[in-house]
Write a protein that holds these residues in place. Structure first.
Motif, PDB file in Angstrom:
ATOM      1  N   UNK A 168       0.824  -1.216   0.000  1.00  0.00           N
ATOM      2  CA  UNK A 168       0.000   0.000   0.000  1.00  0.00           C
ATOM      3  C   UNK A 168       0.855   1.261   0.000  1.00  0.00           C
ATOM      4  N   UNK A 169       2.139   1.117   0.249  1.00  0.00           N
ATOM      5  CA  UNK A 169       3.043   2.279   0.292  1.00  0.00           C
ATOM      6  C   UNK A 169       3.573   2.589  -1.097  1.00  0.00           C
ATOM      7  N   UNK A 170       2.631   2.727  -2.059  1.00  0.00           N
ATOM      8  CA  UNK A 170       3.013   3.088  -3.424  1.00  0.00           C
ATOM      9  C   UNK A 170       1.855   3.850  -4.047  1.00  0.00           C
ATOM     10  N   UNK A 171       2.149   4.747  -4.973  1.00  0.00           N
ATOM     11  CA  UNK A 171       1.076   5.557  -5.563  1.00  0.00           C
ATOM     12  C   UNK A 171       0.324   4.799  -6.653  1.00  0.00           C
ATOM     13  N   UNK A 172      -0.888   5.241  -6.911  1.00  0.00           N
ATOM     14  CA  UNK A 172      -1.590   4.787  -8.113  1.00  0.00           C
ATOM     15  C   UNK A 172      -2.217   6.015  -8.780  1.00  0.00           C
TER      16      UNK A 172
END
Length: 453
Positions: free
Chosen positions: A437-441
């Motif tokens: 979850x520690x990544x952008x989308x």
């Protein structure tokens, strides 16, 4: 006798003109002879003499009479006398100590307290050559290194000196008789339930028959061993300081580097560490072999209790010897937006809203899309079955396995904080692993950044 003692003093640099000497006097033949001797050279050497005597309360009225005798004798010589009274039986009960051990502990405490106002004062004991023989033999019998009784040694910021080690017991008794001294006799010195008394009454006389120069011979061997020991201790100290970090309550070192040292240096290094931690010398002698075997064992993470208040922790290639025990109370704290929280392990975690994603690879900083978070978040210790979806990997992985992969010491794992989402999903293992979850989308717009210090 005077020439023998002063010659021994000159050779070993024990006391000098103008010194303040604290004489430990029980009233028995040895210490009374010592008091009489120093009173006789007091003016010539310009010595400041203070007598210390102590009632251990082990022999009822006899103990009290001994201290009264010493106090009166000192007064007649014009020498100040400090009297102590200690409860040996109470310490024996509280600390589970033997009689001799507890008496010695309290005696030294009394001596230490009385010497604090005299920075250059020296504590003088009346141990003689036969005592040296007894101590050396007892150490050999117990399988200990026969380092005997030191002629002098540090006592906090002071020194302990033993100028009568050059004399035999017979020489002291002859001195007592010559000067018509009337010492007190402690009947416990005849009690053969004590090992030292049995040695004194049976073994030592036989050795004197075999070698009339027994005292001189043993003292000479002791001096040889002491010189060798001092040299090896210095080498050991240099090596240990190269590989170790010294803190107030603990010493940390590389196990691999420690084990590369010769065994004789390892043993001395172990004792140097205990000395740094101020572990009572009475408890040190029999623990090195067990410690060495534990250090060599295949368990990469384990804890060994060395003494009641000292533990050794093995964490892969790191060993920590520390005072106190390990406390691993589980904890859980709620964490809200724009809050900083100090954790039980003294780390501080902070969370705040941010306009941009932190793409840092630093495991002390992490960012999440706010849409993925359910507040309040939880910061807690690990629980059975905890898993995380590691960033950059497919599937999930046990938190336990991640700790092992990153060689997190076992003793730290139960206090290592995890950041957990409101729905129970593990988001972050600080300094170790971030979740996917520690990544952008493409839909990300509002970010929540966190850091830990």
């Amino acid at each position: 006798m005077k020439d023998r003692v002063l010659g021994f003093n000159k050779e070993n640099h024990l006391f000098q003109p103008g010194d303040t000497l604290f004489l430990a006097v029980s009233g028995g033949p040895d210490s009374l002879a010592m008091l009489h001797f120093f009173a006789g050279i007091r003016e010539e050497w310009e010595l400041d003499l203070i007598v210390l005597t102590i009632d251990h309360q082990l022999r009822g009225i006899q103990s009290a009479e001994d201290t009264e005798f010493v106090e009166e004798y000192s007064s007649n010589l014009g020498i100040k006398c400090e009297v102590g009274k200690v409860d040996v039986k109470k310490l024996m009960s509280e600390a589970k100590m033997g009689t001799q051990e507890a008496a010695r502990e309290l005696r030294y405490q009394f001596f230490y307290e009385k010497m604090q106002n005299y920075p250059s004062g020296k504590l003088v004991f009346a141990h003689h050559g036969d005592d040296q023989v007894e101590t050396t033999l007892m150490q050999l019998i117990k399988g200990q290194y026969p380092n005997g009784t030191p002629v002098k040694r540090a006592f906090g910021s002071h020194m302990i000196i033993r100028p009568f080690l050059s004399l035999s017991k017979k020489e002291i008794l002859d001195y007592v008789e010559e000067h018509e001294l009337n010492p007190r006799i402690d009947p416990s010195n005849e009690d053969e339930s004590y090992t030292r008394n049995r040695m004194r009454s049976t073994v030592i006389p036989l050795l004197h028959k075999e070698n009339p120069n027994l005292v001189e011979g043993v003292q000479r061997v002791h001096e040889f061993l002491s010189e060798d020991d001092a040299y090896l201790y210095q080498i050991s100290e240099d090596k240990v300081r190269e590989i170790s970090t010294f803190c107030e309550q603990k010493v940390t070192f590389s196990i691999n580097s420690f084990q590369k040292m010769p065994l004789s240096l390892q043993r001395r290094g172990f004792h140097l560490i205990l000395n740094y931690l101020k572990v009572n010398a009475l408890f040190r002698n029999n623990n090195f072999l067990a410690f060495s075997e534990w250090l060599q064992s295949q368990h990469s993470n384990s804890v060994m209790t060395l003494f009641d208040d000292v533990i050794a922790i093995k964490a892969y290639d790191t060993c920590i010897i520390q005072l106190g025990s390990i406390h691993t109370e589980p904890f859980q704290r709620s964490l809200h937006m724009n809050q900083s929280l100090e954790l039980p392990n003294h780390w501080t975690v902070s969370v705040r809203e941010s306009n941009e994603w932190s793409g840092s690879t630093d495991q002390a900083v992490v960012s999440f899309d706010q849409l993925h978070l359910q507040f309040p978040l939880k910061v807690r210790t690990r629980q059975d079955g905890d898993r995380i979806k590691p960033l950059g990997l497919n599937g999930t992985k046990k938190v336990k396995d991640i700790f092992i992969d990153h060689k997190i010491p076992l003793y730290q794992r139960d206090q290592w904080p995890l950041l957990v989402n409101g729905d129970g999903e593990v988001l972050w293992i600080p300094f170790v692993c971030k979740s996917r979850l520690a990544q952008p989308d493409k839909h990300s717009s509002v970010w929540v950044s966190m850091d830990i210090k």
